[in-house]
Design a protein around this motif. Structure first.
Motif, PDB file in Angstrom:
ATOM      1  N   VAL A 105      -5.605   6.010  -4.156  1.00 27.58           N
ATOM      2  CA  VAL A 105      -4.756   5.671  -3.006  1.00 27.58           C
ATOM      3  C   VAL A 105      -3.639   4.726  -3.441  1.00 27.58           C
ATOM      4  O   VAL A 105      -3.796   3.953  -4.391  1.00 27.58           O
ATOM      5  CB  VAL A 105      -5.591   5.007  -1.889  1.00 27.58           C
ATOM      6  N   PRO A 106      -2.493   4.750  -2.742  1.00 28.94           N
ATOM      7  CA  PRO A 106      -1.441   3.776  -2.997  1.00 28.94           C
ATOM      8  C   PRO A 106      -1.857   2.408  -2.445  1.00 28.94           C
ATOM      9  O   PRO A 106      -2.342   2.308  -1.317  1.00 28.94           O
ATOM     10  CB  PRO A 106      -0.234   4.324  -2.223  1.00 28.94           C
ATOM     11  N   THR A 107      -1.670   1.369  -3.227  1.00 30.01           N
ATOM     12  CA  THR A 107      -2.169   0.054  -2.828  1.00 30.01           C
ATOM     13  C   THR A 107      -1.194  -1.051  -3.204  1.00 30.01           C
ATOM     14  O   THR A 107      -0.512  -0.968  -4.235  1.00 30.01           O
ATOM     15  CB  THR A 107      -3.555  -0.206  -3.470  1.00 30.01           C
ATOM     16  N   TYR A 108      -1.137  -2.066  -2.334  1.00 26.01           N
ATOM     17  CA  TYR A 108      -0.310  -3.233  -2.619  1.00 26.01           C
ATOM     18  C   TYR A 108      -0.782  -4.360  -1.707  1.00 26.01           C
ATOM     19  O   TYR A 108      -0.310  -4.502  -0.579  1.00 26.01           O
ATOM     20  CB  TYR A 108       1.172  -2.937  -2.372  1.00 26.01           C
ATOM     21  N   HIS A 109      -1.755  -5.124  -2.173  1.00 29.11           N
ATOM     22  CA  HIS A 109      -2.269  -6.231  -1.354  1.00 29.11           C
ATOM     23  C   HIS A 109      -2.922  -7.262  -2.254  1.00 29.11           C
ATOM     24  O   HIS A 109      -3.356  -6.950  -3.366  1.00 29.11           O
ATOM     25  CB  HIS A 109      -3.257  -5.736  -0.309  1.00 29.11           C
ATOM     26  N   HIS A 110      -2.990  -8.487  -1.753  1.00 28.09           N
ATOM     27  CA  HIS A 110      -3.709  -9.531  -2.491  1.00 28.09           C
ATOM     28  C   HIS A 110      -4.678 -10.276  -1.576  1.00 28.09           C
ATOM     29  O   HIS A 110      -5.286 -11.259  -1.985  1.00 28.09           O
ATOM     30  CB  HIS A 110      -2.714 -10.520  -3.142  1.00 28.09           C
ATOM     31  N   GLN A 111      -4.829  -9.804  -0.332  1.00 23.69           N
ATOM     32  CA  GLN A 111      -5.833 -10.343   0.569  1.00 23.69           C
ATOM     33  C   GLN A 111      -6.759  -9.207   0.979  1.00 23.69           C
ATOM     34  O   GLN A 111      -6.437  -8.032   0.789  1.00 23.69           O
ATOM     35  CB  GLN A 111      -5.181 -10.995   1.785  1.00 23.69           C
ATOM     36  N   ALA A 112      -7.907  -9.576   1.540  1.00 17.74           N
ATOM     37  CA  ALA A 112      -8.914  -8.556   1.843  1.00 17.74           C
ATOM     38  C   ALA A 112      -9.874  -9.075   2.900  1.00 17.74           C
ATOM     39  O   ALA A 112      -9.909 -10.279   3.198  1.00 17.74           O
ATOM     40  CB  ALA A 112      -9.689  -8.183   0.576  1.00 17.74           C
ATOM     41  N   VAL A 113     -10.657  -8.162   3.453  1.00 17.39           N
ATOM     42  CA  VAL A 113     -11.682  -8.528   4.424  1.00 17.39           C
ATOM     43  C   VAL A 113     -12.787  -9.313   3.747  1.00 17.39           C
ATOM     44  O   VAL A 113     -13.255  -8.952   2.659  1.00 17.39           O
ATOM     45  CB  VAL A 113     -12.253  -7.259   5.093  1.00 17.39           C
ATOM     46  N   ASP A 114     -13.207 -10.386   4.401  1.00 18.06           N
ATOM     47  CA  ASP A 114     -14.354 -11.182   3.949  1.00 18.06           C
ATOM     48  C   ASP A 114     -15.502 -10.921   4.925  1.00 18.06           C
ATOM     49  O   ASP A 114     -16.249  -9.955   4.758  1.00 18.06           O
ATOM     50  CB  ASP A 114     -13.968 -12.655   3.878  1.00 18.06           C
ATOM     51  N   ARG A 115     -15.672 -11.741   5.959  1.00 20.16           N
ATOM     52  CA  ARG A 115     -16.685 -11.449   6.975  1.00 20.16           C
ATOM     53  C   ARG A 115     -16.147 -10.374   7.902  1.00 20.16           C
ATOM     54  O   ARG A 115     -15.034 -10.458   8.415  1.00 20.16           O
ATOM     55  CB  ARG A 115     -17.015 -12.716   7.779  1.00 20.16           C
ATOM     56  N   VAL A 116     -16.938  -9.345   8.118  1.00 17.71           N
ATOM     57  CA  VAL A 116     -16.515  -8.201   8.925  1.00 17.71           C
ATOM     58  C   VAL A 116     -16.589  -8.573  10.404  1.00 17.71           C
ATOM     59  O   VAL A 116     -17.538  -9.204  10.868  1.00 17.71           O
ATOM     60  CB  VAL A 116     -17.396  -6.974   8.624  1.00 17.71           C
TER      61      VAL A 116
END
Length: 237
Positions: A162-173
């Protein structure tokens, strides 16, 4: 009719003009249109009556963009957290909450997935390595949908790049969400509500590629939800 949230930038150039503008990468509206939807661009406005707006829409795409302000999920700012777009945070959170209340299907893309998670009480990791390309260039990495999820019903369970460009993400759902895809390093790559109208967030950027299946799933869900809302509304009775 599918609403798509936009950026507002202080300086955008076209022709002889250099002015503040509401802008959006063209891949978003092109994929919605190719899937049979009518895209409507939604500039961020924290004064807007989100509930009234969502009653006029059949689906919502919350687009990618800058980092979500950490105070939105009760965290101190990490040194690598980028500048916040406070009006956009407020406006898009209002849109997401109104969509959930009105039963309008939602697709969150990158920041949009993160904001969906925050809207439902989740938190974010403010910096991760290895999930973006060079500045202004999408990277690519594989993700794997979780068997039995709605996402897997759209994309299958095999690994896909997949195309991707991020430096943050989900922690607690967030409350009511389940994880529906992972990256190879275990990072959450998609979340969804397992029942009701489609509510799905993906960490990658489908609009930057040529796979239109997520836009098609949203448009199909929007048509079904609109039919159900019309059937059960007081006016319909």
């Amino acid at each position: 009719m599918i609403g798509v949230s936009t950026y507002v930038e202080s300086s955008v150039r076209w022709g002889v003009w250099d002015l503040p503008a509401a802008v959006l990468p063209a891949g978003y509206h092109r994929q919605v249109r190719a899937a049979g939807g009518l895209p409507v661009l939604l500039p961020p406005d924290d004064e807007a009556d989100a509930a009234e707006l969502l009653r006029r829409l059949d689906g919502l795409v919350v687009a990618g963009g800058p980092d979500v302000a950490p105070e939105r999920y009760g965290a101190a700012r990490h040194p690598r957290c980028g500048p916040s777009a406070h009006a956009r945070d407020a406006g898009e959170l209002a849109l997401i909450r109104a969509a959930l209340a009105e039963g309008v299907p939602v697709l969150g893309v990158c920041r949009g997935m993160q904001l969906l998670n925050v809207a439902l009480g989740g938190t974010l990791v403010q910096h991760v390595e290895g999930h973006g390309g060079q500045p202004g260039v999408f990277g690519r990495h594989p993700v794997r949908p979780v068997a039995g999820t709605r996402l897997a019903g759209v994309l299958g369970t095999g690994e896909l790049p997949v195309p991707t460009y991020h430096h943050q993400a989900v922690d607690r759902v967030g409350d009511g969400l389940v994880v529906s895809a992972f990256a190879g390093d275990g990072l959450v790559e998609a979340v969804e509500r397992p029942d009701g109208p489609l509510v799905l967030g993906v960490q990658w950027h489908p609009e930057a590629g040529d796979d239109g299946r997520l836009a098609a799933a949203l448009v199909t869900a929007a048509a079904a939800a609109a039919e159900e809302r019309a059937r059960t509304s007081p006016a319909a009775r």
